[in-house]
Write a protein that holds these residues in place. Structure first.
Motif, short mmCIF file in Angstrom:
data_model
loop_
_atom_site.label_atom_id
_atom_site.label_comp_id
_atom_site.label_asym_id
_atom_site.label_seq_id
_atom_site.Cartn_x
_atom_site.Cartn_y
_atom_site.Cartn_z
N HIS A 144 0.84 -1.21 0.00
CA HIS A 144 0.00 0.00 0.00
C HIS A 144 0.86 1.24 0.00
O HIS A 144 0.58 2.22 -0.70
CB HIS A 144 -0.95 -0.01 1.21
CG HIS A 144 -2.03 -1.01 1.04
ND1 HIS A 144 -2.85 -1.04 -0.07
CD2 HIS A 144 -2.43 -2.03 1.84
CE1 HIS A 144 -3.70 -2.03 0.05
NE2 HIS A 144 -3.47 -2.66 1.20
N LYS A 167 0.85 4.17 -2.69
CA LYS A 167 0.63 5.57 -2.33
C LYS A 167 1.75 6.43 -2.89
O LYS A 167 1.54 7.49 -3.48
CB LYS A 167 0.61 5.67 -0.80
CG LYS A 167 -0.28 6.77 -0.29
CD LYS A 167 -0.41 6.64 1.21
CE LYS A 167 -1.03 7.87 1.79
NZ LYS A 167 -0.97 7.79 3.27
N GLN A 196 1.43 6.93 -6.49
CA GLN A 196 0.39 7.94 -6.74
C GLN A 196 0.95 9.34 -6.56
O GLN A 196 0.81 10.20 -7.42
CB GLN A 196 -0.77 7.73 -5.76
CG GLN A 196 -1.66 6.54 -6.09
CD GLN A 196 -2.72 6.93 -7.07
OE1 GLN A 196 -3.36 7.98 -6.92
NE2 GLN A 196 -2.91 6.13 -8.12
N GLU A 197 1.61 9.46 -5.38
CA GLU A 197 2.15 10.79 -5.08
C GLU A 197 3.15 11.23 -6.14
O GLU A 197 3.18 12.39 -6.55
CB GLU A 197 2.81 10.76 -3.70
CG GLU A 197 1.79 10.84 -2.59
CD GLU A 197 2.38 10.54 -1.24
OE1 GLU A 197 3.61 10.32 -1.16
OE2 GLU A 197 1.60 10.49 -0.28
#
Lengths: 510, 611
Positions: A407, A411, A414-415
Motif C-alpha cells: 500500500h 501511495k 500515486q504521489e
C-alpha cells in the motif's frame, strides 16, 4: 502332480514346480499360483503370471529361495489379444480366477520376444500359509478370516493330533488353518519322525509307535456339491488331502459319521459348525442317542424346511461321531443373533456346558507421519496450515507487512505521479527516477517472500529434508473395518459319566 | 486346576489353581469348604460338583456331580421341553409362561409384570443378616436350602418381573450355592488365571492375542520336517524351528509349544517310572489320549493317567529325584540303560529357541505343564525341544564363559577324582556341549519364524533377530501398547525404505536419480553419515508387508429374551500385534512399477557416478 509334502506345512528351502507359491505384490494383493515348468500354448516363455506390476514367468519363479524378490520379465502380452475367450475358459478350468482377472486388465505392451528381465517391476515370492491363503483364495462363500479362526482355534483348544469336524467348508480358509494346527505327521509318512525321535529322544520303540498312531485329521462337510469338489481339488493341489476328508453331505439329515473303512471315524475332539442352522445338526453330535422329545422340540422351533423331519429313514444303529475319551469342544459361527439363540437353547437341551458367546472385534491400524506446518506448502502428503499459534501469528504479520509495504508503494507511486504532473504543470524538470527505484528495492528487500517464492523455497528445501522421519507419528484404524463377522458360540461336552463309572471310581479312591 | 464356579453363566468366575492334584489330600476352596481330592481324581473334566447336604456337619464333606440339565434349568425355563432331571425347581413363580411383552392388556389384565411397583427397600427381606449367618453355619450342604429360605422370606418376590426374579435367583445362587467345576489346565485357563492375579507378569496377554500370535507366526508341528542347508552351503533353513523372545514368564513359549505338540508331557510310560503307586491302576476309559491306550500294549503299561493335572505330580516327583541339568541317571529301567543319557536341547527339528536377557530364561509358567526350566525332566518333550540362550551368547559368544570348552581330563586323572568332582566335570562338559550347540545352531539362522513379546525396544530385537529368520518366514511382535509397534512400523515405512535404498546406493557410488538431478548432493551426507543408525535402526528391506493389528473378543450373555453383550469387561492393555514376512531383497537397485516417477530413473542412474 501333488507335492509329497504340503507347502503349507513344510515349504522347503525354495519353490518347486507343481507346488503352490504365492506372489505378493502388496500387503493385501497376493496371487496364488501352482508353479509349472511345462510349456504354455500362449507364451513363448511358458506359463506367465501377469500383474499390474509386470509379468512373471513361472521359470523365473521356480527354484527360488522363498521370500526372494523377483524381477518382472519382459513378456509379449500383446500379440495374443484375439484369444482372450479361450484364455478365459482355460483359466477358469484351472480355477485360477485371480490370475485371469489380472490378465484381462493387463494393458497391451510393446512386442519384445524374450524372457529377459524387465526394466522395472517386482514382486516377492512367499510360501503359502493359511494367512496368506485367506487373503487370496477364490471366494466361494463368506470367508472365515484370520482374527476369527485364530480366536476359535485358541478357544477350542485345538492341538496337533486332534480330530476336527468342520461343517460348511465354504471357501476353505478355516480348513487350511485347522489342517495346519492338527497336523502332527502324515499317515504313512513316518520315516523322518521316527528317525528324528530316535536320535533325539532315544526312547523306546513302543512309545514311538503309540505316539504315531493318532494323526490329526480334518473331517470337512459341504452341502454344495461343486464347492465340495472344488475344495477337494484345491486340497490335492496343496498337498493337504491326506489330512482332510471332504464329504459332500447334508449334515442335518445324515450326520457326521463318515462311511470310511475306519469305523471309528471321525472320532472327533473338536467341532466347528458354519451352518445356517447349527441347532439342527446338534442332534448328531451326542454321545448317546438323544431323547426323541428333545430332538422334536428343537426341530419344531425352527421355520427351517423340514429336511430333517421328513423322509423317515430306516433307523440306523446310533454311532457317535465324537471321541468318547475327550471333552468335545464345539464352536458355531452364525451371523445372526436369532441363530445364536436357537443354537444355545439346543445346546442346553443336549447337555453342553460352559456355553459362551463372543463377537470378535478386529482392527488393522495404519501408521503414518502427519506433517503439518507452513513449511509444507505445496508439498504432497502434508497439511500446509500453520503448525503452531506462533506460526499463524507470524504468517498474519507477514501478510500485514507485505500489504503495508504494498500500500505504501502504491501511495508513493500515486504521489509521484501527482508530483510529476504538478511539476509538469509548473514546467519543471521531473525529479530523478533512480533514487526512487533504489528506495523500492530497499523496501521490498526486508519483506517476507511472496507465495510464489515460498512455494519454490519449500520445494527446494524438501529435497534436503529427511521427510521419512519428520512430522508426528500417528496411528489410526484403517478406513475399512469389519464391524461384525459372526457370533461365535463355544461350548464343551464332557465325557459321559455314568453312575456306575462314579461308583467304580469311588470304590477305587475310597 | 479347579475352578470354583457356582453358576456356569457367569462371565468371570473365581479361579483357583491347583498346580497338581495329589491323591488322598484335602483341597480347600475357601468359604466353600474342603474336600478330599480322591472325590474328583479319575473323573472327567468339565464336571460341576456340589457339596452334598449332610446331617452331621462334622462329617467328611461329600460331593455330587450336578447334571447338565440342572445347571441349565434356569436358562431353559419353560421354553424348552427338556427332560429336566432336577427335582428342585430353582425358579419358582415361573408365571407368565414365556410371555415377554411389557404390556397391559385392554381390560387391564397384566400380561406381564413390569418394575413399576418395585420397592427398593432392604426391609423387604425379612431375614436379618444374623439369621442368614445362622443358616449358613447350620447348613453344611449345597446352599440350596439357604437360597430357598431367603427367597421365601422376601416380601416382594411376587412383584418381581420374570427377568428380575431370574436375576435375583442367580445372584443368590452365586452367593450361596457351593458348586465348582474341575477343568484341565491349558493355555486359555492359565492365561485367565494369571490375568486375574497378576496380569503384568504376562504383559497383559489375552487369549485372543495369543491366538493371533500363533496364527500369524504360522506355528505348527514340525515333527516331520528336516533342516535344510541354504544355497550358501552353511546356513540352515527351516525344520520347524521358531525363535522366541519371551518376557511373559514362558506363557508365549507354552502357547507356541502347545501348537507344536511339545507342551504336554508324554502321558504313558515315563509317568509310570516315577509313580508313587497311587495311580497305578487307573482305568483308561476317559483318558485324554490316543486310541492307542486301549490297545493291549498300552493297557499293560501300569499307569495311564487320566488327566493332565495328574501328570503333574508325576513330573514333579520325577524332577526331585533327578540330578539337575540333564545329568540325571534317567529312568531306572534296564533296557534303556545303553543310551540313558539324552542331551538337553538336542532336538534338531520342531524346536523353540528362547532368547533371554538374564543369565537364565524366565519360563516359570511352564511349571504348570510339568516342566521346570531350571531342573527339567528328561522325559518331557520340552527337554529336548526347548533351547535357550542369552543375548550375550547370541551376539558375542566369546564373551560368555560357558561357551569355552572346559579342559579335557584324561581318563586316568578322572578315575582318581572323587565321584562328586567327576560328576561336576561331566556336568560342565555337558553344559558346554549344550551351549555351544545351541549358540552355533542359532547363529546359523534359518528359523521358520520369530515371535517377540518383550519389554525391550522392539527395533533392537528385530535388528538382531530378523536376519536369523528364513526367507518367507513370519515375524510377529506383541506389545500391550500400540506406541512401540507404531514406532516399529515407522522404521519399516515405505518412505524410510526408499531413503534407505537411496543411502545404500549413494555409498556404492551410484546416486539417487532424484537427488542428483536436483543438485543437492551435499545433504546426502546427512542421511548416510553419523546418524545412519538413528535413521535406519533396522534394515527396512528385510521385511515385507508390515502390519499392525489388534483384536478383542467381546462376550455376550445369551438367555431366552435377554441376549446382549456383557455390560462390563476388563480394560487395560488392548494388545497389539506387528506382523511381517521376512524377504530376501535382490542385490542392486530395483525399480518399482506403477509408481509415480518410475520412468525418470534412467536419466538419474545413467549420469556418471563419482568414484
Amino acid at each position: 502332480m501333488a507335492p509329497a509334502v504340503s507347502p503349507f506345512l513344510d515349504p522347503g528351502a525354495s519353490s518347486s514346480a507343481h507346488s503352490l507359491g504365492i506372489l505378493q505384490l502388496k500387503r493385501d494383493h497376493l496371487i496364488p499360483t501352482v508353479l509349472s515348468d511345462a510349456s504354455s500354448t500362449e507364451y513363448a516363455e511358458g506359463n506367465v503370471v501377469n500383474t499390474r506390476f509386470g509379468s512373471f514367468t513361472h521359470s523365473s519363479l521356480i527354484g527360488k529361495p522363498w521370500g526372494t524378490q523377483i524381477l518382472a520379465s519382459v513378456v509379449d502380452t500383446g500379440s495374443r489379444g484375439g484369444r482372450s475367450k479361450k484364455r478365459k475358459r482355460e483359466a477358469n478350468g484351472e480355477g485360477n480366477a485371480a490370475e485371469d482377472a489380472s490378465r484381462s486388465e493387463e494393458p497391451v505392451r510393446s512386442v519384445v520376444k524374450a524372457a529377459t528381465t524387465a526394466s522395472s517391476g517386482f514382486a516377492h515370492l512367499v510360501p503359502p500359509t493359511p494367512e496368506t491363503w485367506t487373503l487370496c483364495l477364490p471366494h466361494r462363500t463368506q470367508v472365515v478370516y484370520t482374527p476369527d479362526y485364530s480366536f476359535i482355534i485358541q478357544k477350542m483348544r485345538l492341538r496337533p493330533g486332534d480330530h476336527i469336524i468342520e461343517a460348511g467348508a465354504g471357501s476353505g480358509s478355516f480348513t487350511h488353518a485347522v489342517a495346519r494346527t492338527v497336523f502332527n505327521g502324515y499317515p504313512g509318512l513316518e520315516q523322518p519322525e521316527e528317525k528324528d525321535e530316535q536320535e533325539v529322544n532315544g526312547t523306546t520303540s513302543r512309545k514311538r509307535r503309540r505316539r504315531q498312531q493318532r494323526h490329526g485329521h480334518v473331517y470337512s462337510f459341504e452341502y454344495h456339491k461343486p464347492r465340495a469338489e472344488q475344495l477337494r481339488e484345491e486340497l490335492v493341489s496343496h498337498g493337504l488331502d491326506p489330512l482332510v476328508t471332504v464329504t459332500n453331505r447334508d449334515v442335518y439329515a445324515d450326520g457326521f459319521c463318515v462311511d470310511a473303512e475306519n469305523e471309528n471315524a471321525p472320532n472327533a475332539d473338536v467341532i466347528f459348525l458354519d451352518l445356517p442352522a447349527p441347532w439342527l445338526a446338534l442332534k448328531h453330535l451326542t454321545r448317546s442317542p438323544p431323547p426323541p422329545a428333545v430332538v422334536k422340540s428343537i426341530a419344531s422351533d425352527t421355520a427351517e424346511p423340514p429336511t430333517t423331519t421328513s423322509a423317515p429313514r430306516p433307523p440306523k444303529p446310533f454311532r457317535s461321531p465324537l471321541n468318547p475319551k475327550t471333552t468335545t469342544r464345539i464352536c458355531t459361527f452364525s451371523p445372526c443373533i436369532e441363530q445364536v439363540q436357537k443354537t444355545v437353547a439346543a445346546m442346553r437341551s443336549y447337555g453342553w456346558l460352559d456355553i459362551e458367546m463372543f463377537t470378535m472385534e478386529h482392527k488393522r491400524l495404519e501408521v503414518r507421519r502427519e506433517r503439518v506446518g507452513l513449511a509444507e506448502e505445496g508439498l504432497r502428503g502434508a497439511n500446509p496450515s500453520p503448525a503452531t499459534v506462533q506460526e499463524a501469528v507470524q504468517r498474519l504479520r507477514d501478510v500485514e507487512d507485505r500489504a503495508k509495504v504494498f500500500h505504501g508503494l502504491q501511495k508513493e507511486k500515486q504521489e509521484q505521479i501527482m508530483r510529476r504532473a504538478e511539476a509538469k504543470k509548473r514546467g519543471e524538470q521531473a525529479p530523478a527516477g533512480e533514487g526512487e527505484a533504489d528506495g523500492l528495492k530497499k523496501k521490498t528487500e526486508g519483506l517476507p517472500p511472496s507465495k510464489h517464492d515460498r512455494l519454490e523455497r519449500a520445494k527446494k528445501e524438501s529435497e534436503s529434508r529427511a521427510l521419512f522421519r519428520e512430522g508426528r507419528l500417528v496411528c489410526r484404524t484403517e478406513p475399512e473395518i469389519k464391524t461384525h463377522t459372526s457370533y461365535l458360540v463355544f461350548a464343551m461336552l464332557p465325557v459321559e459319566w455314568t453312575a456306575e463309572d462314579e461308583e467304580k471310581a469311588r470304590r477305587k479312591w475310597g | 486346576m479347579l475352578t470354583s464356579c457356582s453358576e456356569h453363566l457367569r462371565p468371570a468366575f473365581r479361579v483357583c489353581c491347583e498346580p497338581q492334584l495329589i491323591a488322598h489330600s484335602n483341597i480347600n476352596l475357601g468359604k466353600f469348604g474342603t474336600f478330599n481330592s480322591n472325590q474328583i481324581i479319575d473323573r472327567p473334566y468339565h464336571l460341576t460338583y456340589e457339596f452334598l447336604e449332610q446331617e452331621d456337619a462334622k462329617a467328611q464333606p461329600k460331593l455330587r456331580v450336578v447334571p447338565a440339565a440342572e445347571l441349565h434349568a434356569e436358562a431353559l425355563g419353560s421354553d424348552h421341553a427338556a427332560p429336566t432331571e432336577s427335582k428342585d425347581d430353582d425358579a419358582p413363580a415361573e408365571g407368565g409362561g414365556g410371555v415377554a411383552y411389557d404390556i397391559v392388556g385392554e381390560d387391564g389384565e397384566v400380561i406381564m409384570r413390569n418394575n413399576r411397583l418395585t420397592v427398593d427397600d432392604p426391609s423387604r427381606q425379612t431375614l436379618s443378616m444374623d439369621e442368614i449367618e445362622e443358616l449358613k453355619k447350620a447348613g453344611s450342604g449345597s446352599g440350596k436350602d439357604i437360597i430357598e429360605k431367603i427367597m421365601a422370606s422376601h416380601l416382594g418376590i411376587e412383584e418381581k418381573t420374570k427377568f428380575s426374579l431370574a436375576k435375583y435367583t442367580l445372584r443368590k445362587s452365586r452367593k450361596y450355592l457351593k458348586r465348582f467345576t474341575v477343568l484341565p489346565l491349558d493355555i486359555p485357563i492359565l492365561t485367565e488365571y494369571v490375568t486375574e492375579k497378576e496380569a503384568y507378569r504376562i504383559m497383559e496377554l489375552r487369549d485372543d492375542s495369543l491366538g493371533l500370535i500363533c496364527s500369524w507366526a504360522n506355528v505348527h508341528s514340525g515333527a516331520t520336517r528336516r533342516v535344510m542347508t541354504a544355497e550358501d552351503g552353511t546356513s540352515q533353513i527351516g525344520g520347524g524351528r521358531w525363535l522366541v523372545v519371551d518376557d511373559t514368564g514362558g506363557l508365549v513359549t507354552a502357547a507356541l509349544a502347545e501348537r507344536m505338540g511339545i507342551l504336554y508331557p508324554h502321558t504313558e510310560e515315563e509317568s509310570s517310572d516315577s509313580e508313587d503307586g497311587n495311580e497305578e491302576n487307573l482305568p483308561v476309559e476317559h483318558n485324554d489320549d490316543t486310541p492307542a491306550t486301549t490297545t493291549p500294549a498300552a493297557s499293560t503299561t501300569p499307569a495311564t493317567t487320566a488327566t493332565e493335572d495328574t501328570h503333574m505330580p508325576d513330573a514333579t516327583t520325577a524332577t526331585t529325584a533327578d540330578v539337575p541339568n540333564g545329568t540325571s541317571p534317567d529312568q531306572p529301567r534296564a533296557p534303556r540303560k545303553p543310551r540313558q543319557h539324552v542331551s538337553q536341547s538336542s532336538a534338531s527339528t520342531n524346536t523353540l529357541t528362547v532368547l533371554h536377557s538374564n543369565n537364565q530364561p524366565n519360563l516359570s509358567h511352564l511349571k504348570y505343564f510339568g516342566f521346570d526350566s531350571g531342573d527339567p525332566t528328561p522325559s518331557h518333550p520340552l527337554y529336548t525341544h526347548l533351547k535357550s540362550l542369552s543375548w550375550l551368547q547370541l551376539l558375542s559368544p566369546t564373551d560368555d564363559p560357558t561357551y569355552f570348552e572346559p579342559e579335557i581330563m584324561p581318563e586316568e586323572t578322572l578315575a582318581t577324582l572323587k565321584s562328586s568332582k567327576r560328576g561336576n566335570y561331566y556336568r560342565k562338559r555337558r553344559r558346554w556341549e549344550r551351549t555351544k550347540r545351541v549358540v552355533d545352531e542359532t547363529r546359523l539362522g534359518g528359523f521358520d519364524g520369530l515371535v517377540v513379546a518383550s519389554n525391550m525396544e522392539p527395533a533392537t530385537i528385530l535388528k538382531e533377530c530378523v536376519p536369523l529368520v528364513k526367507g518367507g518366514g513370519q515375524v510377529v511382535v506383541y506389545s500391550p501398547n500400540a506406541e512401540p509397534l507404531v514406532q516399529l512400523c515407522d522404521y519399516y515405512s515405505k518412505e524410510r525404505r526408499t531413503a534407505y535404498i537411496a543411502s545404500q546406493f549413494g555409498q556404492q557410488g551410484q546416486l539417487n536419480g532424484k537427488r542428483k538431478q536436483n543438485g543437492v548432493d551435499e545433504e546426502e551426507d546427512d542421511v548416510e553419515g553419523d546418524d545412519e543408525e538413528d535413521n535406519f535402526p533396522v534394515n527396512p528391506m528385510l521385511l515385507l508387508a508390515p502390519a499392525l493389528q489388534t483384536a478383542r473378543g467381546r462376550q455376550w450373555q445369551v438367555l431366552p429374551g435377554r441376549t446382549h453383550a456383557f455390560m462390563t469387561s476388563k480394560g487395560g492393555a488392548e494388545g497389539y500385534l506387528f506382523t511381517a514376512t521376512r524377504v530376501l531383497p535382490i542385490e542392486g537397485k530395483v525399480e518399482a512399477r506403477g509408481l509415480r516417477g518410475g520412468k525418470k530413473r534412467k536419466t538419474g542412474t545413467d549420469t556418471s557416478a563419482p568414484a
